[in-house]
Enzyme design. Structure first.
Site, short mmCIF file in Angstrom:
data_model
loop_
_atom_site.label_atom_id
_atom_site.label_comp_id
_atom_site.label_asym_id
_atom_site.label_seq_id
_atom_site.Cartn_x
_atom_site.Cartn_y
_atom_site.Cartn_z
CB CYS A 71 32.46 39.26 38.77
SG CYS A 71 33.71 38.89 37.58
CG HIS A 127 37.63 38.95 38.65
ND1 HIS A 127 36.51 39.71 38.88
CD2 HIS A 127 38.49 39.23 39.66
CE1 HIS A 127 36.69 40.42 39.98
NE2 HIS A 127 37.88 40.15 40.46
#
Ligand SMILES: *[C@@H]1O[C@H](CO)[C@@H](O)[C@H](O)[C@H]1NC(C)=O
Ligand SMILES: *[C@@H]1O[C@H](CO)[C@@H](O)[C@H](O)[C@H]1NC(C)=O
Ligand SMILES: *[C@@H]1O[C@H](CO)[C@@H](O)[C@H](O)[C@H]1NC(C)=O
Ligand SMILES: *[C@@H]1O[C@H](CO)[C@@H](O)[C@H](O)[C@H]1NC(C)=O
Length: 484
Positions: A71, A127
């Site tokens: 990610c 993130h």
């Protein structure tokens, strides 16, 4: 010399006048978290994704769109156009209490779009770090933010590792406690579109929570899959379908508002499916965390404004680092010099060959026994070096009541051995290691990967910081910036 200068000025004026007069499209950049290669209806008839299928079939489906195996590395590439092995973000993901963020000296996509007048909004997963306010979306080029900083949270409670993680701009988003994220993420996107002044170009970055673990979805979506007998896969499929419905709702609002014809939509997964969480990459090998094709070759397409040839599959090589310069190209904004990404806008919109002939799968020297180590693609050839990451193998969707056993590939060492070689054009499933047959090609690709290694930056992967936890406690149990 004077003449040269005049020509230069005229050229600059010519190109900038052109840029100014060209229409800037609205841009919707959707990231589907952990969506597998085989988790969409346009590849797998068992999936219920009518809205995604329609956009993809009316647009350009990318057959060879690659990303990083997890990610944060992929998202850092989407935003900056730079390989994460050059920014220290190549190793797994940014932990909630790690003092790390996407380096602040990088210019990122929304900042570049703002310079030419875009309204910029992010809804969903960031993130890319939050230890300092300067790391967070509204300090990095986004006008507004509704979303979460971390990963893996509960879809309703928005908690991860004991604290709440849902934020509306710079304040905790307590209003959303108890609500499933796909609903209110879609609703916020629809509100922004409805209230948007159509004269101004709009950039919506929509990194959805779906379909990352945990496996949670309102039952009516799972119930649309009575033929899937595996509980996990059935609910996972429901998570894909609610994402599809959210995308359908947003598309409808673009149409209602009269913006749709002027909107370019890009969808990509951030990595291959997480096999233990019931995603599926069939027929590709491996999944998330690995440098196998199942971890890195992902579902992606563009639809809408500016595409001259549609209803086609584009077979050219595209990489995560290309999306920033490509969207900047479509927007007619200024490119950021010195990045790894290539502006592929003309290749895509005119269906011409990709401008890319090679890319780095990742370079990660920080060994832990799930994450792949190193790999390069040049032309038809792929050279993974050393540990490829876990899970390994080829899996059909889990539609039996019992989970399919997955082959954990735990590897004893950390270096570049073995060198494997695949012709991924002839052998996209990576069945035949050709390293022994073509030692000269192995040597060639190894030399090339070593060239890239000259710009390698050590992974920034510190121990978790107690300051992060203290800050969350001070701030009513909410993960919050201000501890680095
Ligand atoms: C950002 O800072 C790092 C560390 O000081 C440096 O190596 C890198 O070249 C800088 N990048 C840019 C684009 O300025
Ligand atoms: C989509 O819109 C319909 C109609 O307003 C609504 O009932 C549904 O909950 C929405 N779904 C999502 C995922 O946003
Ligand atoms: C799962 O479904 C697919 C498509 O219907 C089928 O090809 C496959 O054999 C099934 N697998 C199992 C384990 O039932
Ligand atoms: C090595 O790579 C270069 C660049 O793609 C290519 O021109 C050359 O033919 C390759 N040599 C071998 C032996 O594969």
């Amino acid at each position: 010399m004077a003449r040269g200068n005049i020509t230069f000025v005229v050229f600059v004026c010519f190109s900038s006048c052109l840029v100014v007069s060209a229409k800037r499209p609205h841009i919707v950049f959707i990231v589907a978290d952990d969506l597998g290669f085989n988790d969409v209806g346009f590849r797998n008839p068992d999936m219920i994704t009518p809205n995604i299928d329609k956009l993809a079939n009316e647009g350009v489906i990318f057959d060879s769109a690659y990303v990083l195996p997890v990610c944060s590395p992929s998202r850092s590439a989407f935003m900056s156009g730079i390989y994460p092995f050059k920014t220290g973000l190549q190793h797994i993901v940014i932990g909630a209490a790690q003092n790390v963020c996407l380096p602040l000296n990088l210019t990122i996509l929304p900042q570049q779009l703002k310079k030419v007048g875009y309204a910029t909004h992010i809804i969903g997963k960031w993130h890319l770090g939050f230890c300092n306010w300067n790391c967070t979306p509204t300090y990095r080029g986004f006008d507004s933010y509704l979303g979460y900083y971390n990963a893996d949270e509960d879809y309703y409670k928005h908690t991860i590792a004991g604290f709440y993680d849902l934020h509306e701009n710079e304040t905790p988003g307590w209003n959303f406690n108890g609500k499933y994220s796909a609903y209110f993420f879609a609703e916020r996107a629809q509100q922004i579109i409805t209230n948007h002044n159509a004269e101004q170009p709009l950039f919506l970055y929509l990194p959805f929570q779906n379909v990352h673990a945990p496996i949670e979805v309102p039952p009516k979506y799972a119930n649309m899959y009575p033929h899937v007998r595996n509980w996990g896969r059935q609910n996972f499929c429901g998570m894909v379908t609610i994402l599809d419905e959210a995308i359908g709702n947003i598309t409808q609002t673009l149409k209602d508002k009269g913006l749709y014809e002027d909107t370019l939509i890009l969808l990509t997964a951030d990595n291959g499916a997480e096999l233990v969480a019931y995603g599926n990459n069939w027929p590709l090998r491996g999944g998330k965390h690995t440098l196998w094709e199942g971890g890195t070759r992902v579902t992606s397409f563009m639809s809408g404004y500016g595409l001259q040839e549609t209803g086609i599959t584009h077979t050219g090589l595209l990489h995560a680092v290309d999306w920033m310069p490509t969207l900047i190209g479509a927007a007619g904004a200024e490119q950021v010099p010195g990045i790894d990404g290539i502006n592929q806008w003309d290749s895509i919109r005119l269906n011409q060959p990709s401008k890319r002939t090679e890319f780095i799968y990742n370079l990660d020297d920080f060994y832990i026994p799930t994450q792949g180590h190193a790999g390069i693609r040049m032309g038809d050839w792929k050279l993974p070096l050393g540990y490829p990451g876990s899970i390994d193998g080829w899996y059909e969707p889990m539609n039996d009541t019992k989970d399919t056993p997955l082959t954990k590939n735990i590897f004893p060492n950390t270096g570049d051995s073995p060198a494997r070689l695949f012709n991924v054009i002839e052998d996209p499933r990576e069945l035949n290691d050709r390293a022994a047959d073509f030692p000269d090609i192995v040597q060639n690709l190894t030399a090339r990967i070593n060239e890239y290694r000259k710009s390698y930056v050590k992974a920034n992967y510190p121990k978790h910081s107690e300051k992060a936890v203290d800050k969350a406690k001070q701030n009513g149990g909410v993960w919050s910036p201000g501890w680095c």
